[in-house]
Scaffold this motif. Structure first.
Motif, PDB file in Angstrom:
ATOM      1  N   GLY A   1       0.081   7.059  14.142  1.00  0.00           N
ATOM      2  CA  GLY A   1      -0.799   7.862  13.307  1.00  0.00           C
ATOM      3  C   GLY A   1      -0.041   8.702  12.291  1.00  0.00           C
ATOM      4  N   LEU A   2       1.290   8.632  12.326  1.00  0.00           N
ATOM      5  CA  LEU A   2       2.102   9.456  11.426  1.00  0.00           C
ATOM      6  C   LEU A   2       1.901   9.083   9.963  1.00  0.00           C
ATOM      7  N   ALA A   3       1.752   7.796   9.663  1.00  0.00           N
ATOM      8  CA  ALA A   3       1.522   7.386   8.269  1.00  0.00           C
ATOM      9  C   ALA A   3       0.216   7.968   7.745  1.00  0.00           C
ATOM     10  N   ALA A   4      -0.843   7.844   8.536  1.00  0.00           N
ATOM     11  CA  ALA A   4      -2.143   8.377   8.119  1.00  0.00           C
ATOM     12  C   ALA A   4      -2.113   9.896   8.013  1.00  0.00           C
TER      13      ALA A   4
ATOM     14  N   VAL B   1      -0.073   3.085  -5.058  1.00  0.00           N
ATOM     15  CA  VAL B   1       0.065   2.421  -3.764  1.00  0.00           C
ATOM     16  C   VAL B   1       1.501   2.547  -3.293  1.00  0.00           C
ATOM     17  N   PHE B   2       1.638   2.883  -2.036  1.00  0.00           N
ATOM     18  CA  PHE B   2       2.943   2.855  -1.386  1.00  0.00           C
ATOM     19  C   PHE B   2       2.895   1.728  -0.364  1.00  0.00           C
ATOM     20  N   ARG B   3       3.883   0.856  -0.414  1.00  0.00           N
ATOM     21  CA  ARG B   3       3.952  -0.263   0.522  1.00  0.00           C
ATOM     22  C   ARG B   3       4.516   0.236   1.853  1.00  0.00           C
ATOM     23  N   THR B   4       3.707   0.971   2.534  1.00  0.00           N
ATOM     24  CA  THR B   4       3.964   1.477   3.878  1.00  0.00           C
ATOM     25  C   THR B   4       2.618   1.765   4.490  1.00  0.00           C
ATOM     26  N   GLY B   5       2.569   1.923   5.767  1.00  0.00           N
ATOM     27  CA  GLY B   5       1.295   2.207   6.415  1.00  0.00           C
ATOM     28  C   GLY B   5       1.478   2.353   7.899  1.00  0.00           C
ATOM     29  N   ALA B   6       0.415   2.097   8.636  1.00  0.00           N
ATOM     30  CA  ALA B   6       0.429   2.298  10.075  1.00  0.00           C
ATOM     31  C   ALA B   6       1.475   1.439  10.778  1.00  0.00           C
ATOM     32  N   SER B   7       1.818   0.292  10.196  1.00  0.00           N
ATOM     33  CA  SER B   7       2.832  -0.555  10.834  1.00  0.00           C
ATOM     34  C   SER B   7       4.219   0.084  10.789  1.00  0.00           C
ATOM     35  N   ALA B   8       4.409   1.093   9.964  1.00  0.00           N
ATOM     36  CA  ALA B   8       5.698   1.800   9.873  1.00  0.00           C
ATOM     37  C   ALA B   8       5.756   3.017  10.799  1.00  0.00           C
TER      38      ALA B   8
ATOM     39  N   HIS C   1       9.006   1.881  -2.615  1.00  0.00           N
ATOM     40  CA  HIS C   1       7.745   1.461  -2.009  1.00  0.00           C
ATOM     41  C   HIS C   1       6.551   1.652  -2.944  1.00  0.00           C
ATOM     42  N   LEU C   2       6.774   2.118  -4.149  1.00  0.00           N
ATOM     43  CA  LEU C   2       5.693   2.547  -5.049  1.00  0.00           C
ATOM     44  C   LEU C   2       5.225   1.439  -5.993  1.00  0.00           C
ATOM     45  N   VAL C   3       3.893   1.336  -6.129  1.00  0.00           N
ATOM     46  CA  VAL C   3       3.255   0.474  -7.119  1.00  0.00           C
ATOM     47  C   VAL C   3       2.194   1.325  -7.805  1.00  0.00           C
TER      48      VAL C   3
ATOM     49  N   LYS D   1      -2.666  -0.976   7.448  1.00  0.00           N
ATOM     50  CA  LYS D   1      -1.484  -1.342   8.226  1.00  0.00           C
ATOM     51  C   LYS D   1      -0.226  -1.411   7.361  1.00  0.00           C
ATOM     52  N   GLU D   2      -0.357  -1.903   6.121  1.00  0.00           N
ATOM     53  CA  GLU D   2       0.810  -2.130   5.265  1.00  0.00           C
ATOM     54  C   GLU D   2       0.832  -1.309   3.986  1.00  0.00           C
ATOM     55  N   VAL D   3      -0.236  -0.621   3.666  1.00  0.00           N
ATOM     56  CA  VAL D   3      -0.291   0.136   2.416  1.00  0.00           C
ATOM     57  C   VAL D   3      -0.994   1.475   2.594  1.00  0.00           C
ATOM     58  N   VAL D   4      -0.578   2.407   1.759  1.00  0.00           N
ATOM     59  CA  VAL D   4      -1.268   3.683   1.596  1.00  0.00           C
ATOM     60  C   VAL D   4      -1.656   3.741   0.124  1.00  0.00           C
ATOM     61  N   ARG D   5      -2.954   3.918  -0.127  1.00  0.00           N
ATOM     62  CA  ARG D   5      -3.445   3.905  -1.506  1.00  0.00           C
ATOM     63  C   ARG D   5      -4.106   5.230  -1.837  1.00  0.00           C
ATOM     64  N   PHE D   6      -3.624   5.840  -2.908  1.00  0.00           N
ATOM     65  CA  PHE D   6      -4.259   7.015  -3.495  1.00  0.00           C
ATOM     66  C   PHE D   6      -4.948   6.525  -4.754  1.00  0.00           C
ATOM     67  N   SER D   7      -6.206   6.858  -4.917  1.00  0.00           N
ATOM     68  CA  SER D   7      -6.904   6.475  -6.136  1.00  0.00           C
ATOM     69  C   SER D   7      -7.742   7.647  -6.609  1.00  0.00           C
ATOM     70  N   GLY D   8      -8.010   7.637  -7.874  1.00  0.00           N
ATOM     71  CA  GLY D   8      -8.787   8.729  -8.426  1.00  0.00           C
ATOM     72  C   GLY D   8      -9.650   8.259  -9.563  1.00  0.00           C
ATOM     73  N   THR D   9     -10.625   9.063  -9.856  1.00  0.00           N
ATOM     74  CA  THR D   9     -11.497   8.819 -10.985  1.00  0.00           C
ATOM     75  C   THR D   9     -11.500  10.072 -11.839  1.00  0.00           C
ATOM     76  N   VAL D  10     -11.282   9.858 -13.126  1.00  0.00           N
ATOM     77  CA  VAL D  10     -11.257  10.980 -14.057  1.00  0.00           C
ATOM     78  C   VAL D  10     -11.573  10.448 -15.450  1.00  0.00           C
ATOM     79  N   HIS D  11     -12.239  11.243 -16.248  1.00  0.00           N
ATOM     80  CA  HIS D  11     -12.486  10.860 -17.634  1.00  0.00           C
ATOM     81  C   HIS D  11     -11.151  10.814 -18.365  1.00  0.00           C
ATOM     82  N   ARG D  12     -11.011   9.872 -19.251  1.00  0.00           N
ATOM     83  CA  ARG D  12      -9.715   9.705 -19.921  1.00  0.00           C
ATOM     84  C   ARG D  12      -9.283  10.941 -20.708  1.00  0.00           C
ATOM     85  N   ASP D  13     -10.216  11.756 -21.161  1.00  0.00           N
ATOM     86  CA  ASP D  13      -9.846  12.991 -21.860  1.00  0.00           C
ATOM     87  C   ASP D  13      -9.177  13.997 -20.921  1.00  0.00           C
TER      88      ASP D  13
END
Length: 170
Positions: free
Chosen positions: A16-19, A2-9, A160-162, A55-67
């Motif tokens: 639309g630059l954040a997206a 997660v980056f604590r930034t988004g459309a409000s920035a 901005h990173l979590v 508005k306040e966050v950009v979240r990248f998430s993924g799914t992958v087998h732990r191997d």
């Protein structure tokens, strides 16, 4: 991730630059691989990278087998920390974003459209929350690669990173 930034920035003339920047990270190439090469590398891992911009966050998430987590992170970590920002990717992702505003939001997603209208009426068009998270079509058409790179350098930073990890990892 997660980056604590988004459309409000978004800058006032570049709604639309954040997206768009986040879309180029998630759906574009890196410095060493094209988007097609990234997709080909993720396919045998049965892995994903998903994006959500708010508005306040950009979240990248993924799914992958732990191997396959180390191999997944090698690919995705490069996408996030060293995006390629290719002009073909910019044109493709911008077109997808414009279509999402013009077609998907207006014609296929009444709930999201109503929510965005509520934000606009509640906050007003000059407030950072008063515009579409996806941005304004006329602003998006004016965004340059220089705008994207500057936004990335200022907003996608360690400050901005979590990072979070869930699952059966030791």
């Amino acid at each position: 991730i997660v980056f604590r930034t988004g459309a409000s920035a978004d800058p006032s003339a570049r709604k639309g630059l954040a997206a768009l920047t986040a879309g180029l990270i998630a759906e574009g190439g890196s410095e060493s691989r094209s988007f097609e090469q990234i997709q080909a590398a993720l396919y045998p891992l049965a892995a994903t990278l998903e994006l959500q911009v708010d508005k306040e966050v950009v979240r990248f998430s993924g799914t992958v087998h732990r191997d396959n987590a180390a191999a997944w992170w090698k690919i995705v970590g490069e996408q996030i920390s060293a995006p390629g920002f290719g002009s073909d990717d910019l044109n493709r992702v911008r077109e997808q974003q414009v279509n999402a505003i013009r077609t998907s939001l207006r014609g296929n997603n009444d709930e999201e459209l109503a929510k965005e209208l509520l934000y606009q009426q509640s906050y007003g068009a000059t407030h950072p929350y008063g515009t579409l998270t996806l941005g304004d079509v006329s602003d998006l058409q004016q965004v340059t690669m220089q705008d994207v790179r500057a936004f990335y350098r200022s907003q996608f930073t360690r400050a901005h990173l979590v990072v979070g990890l869930a699952g059966g990892y030791d």
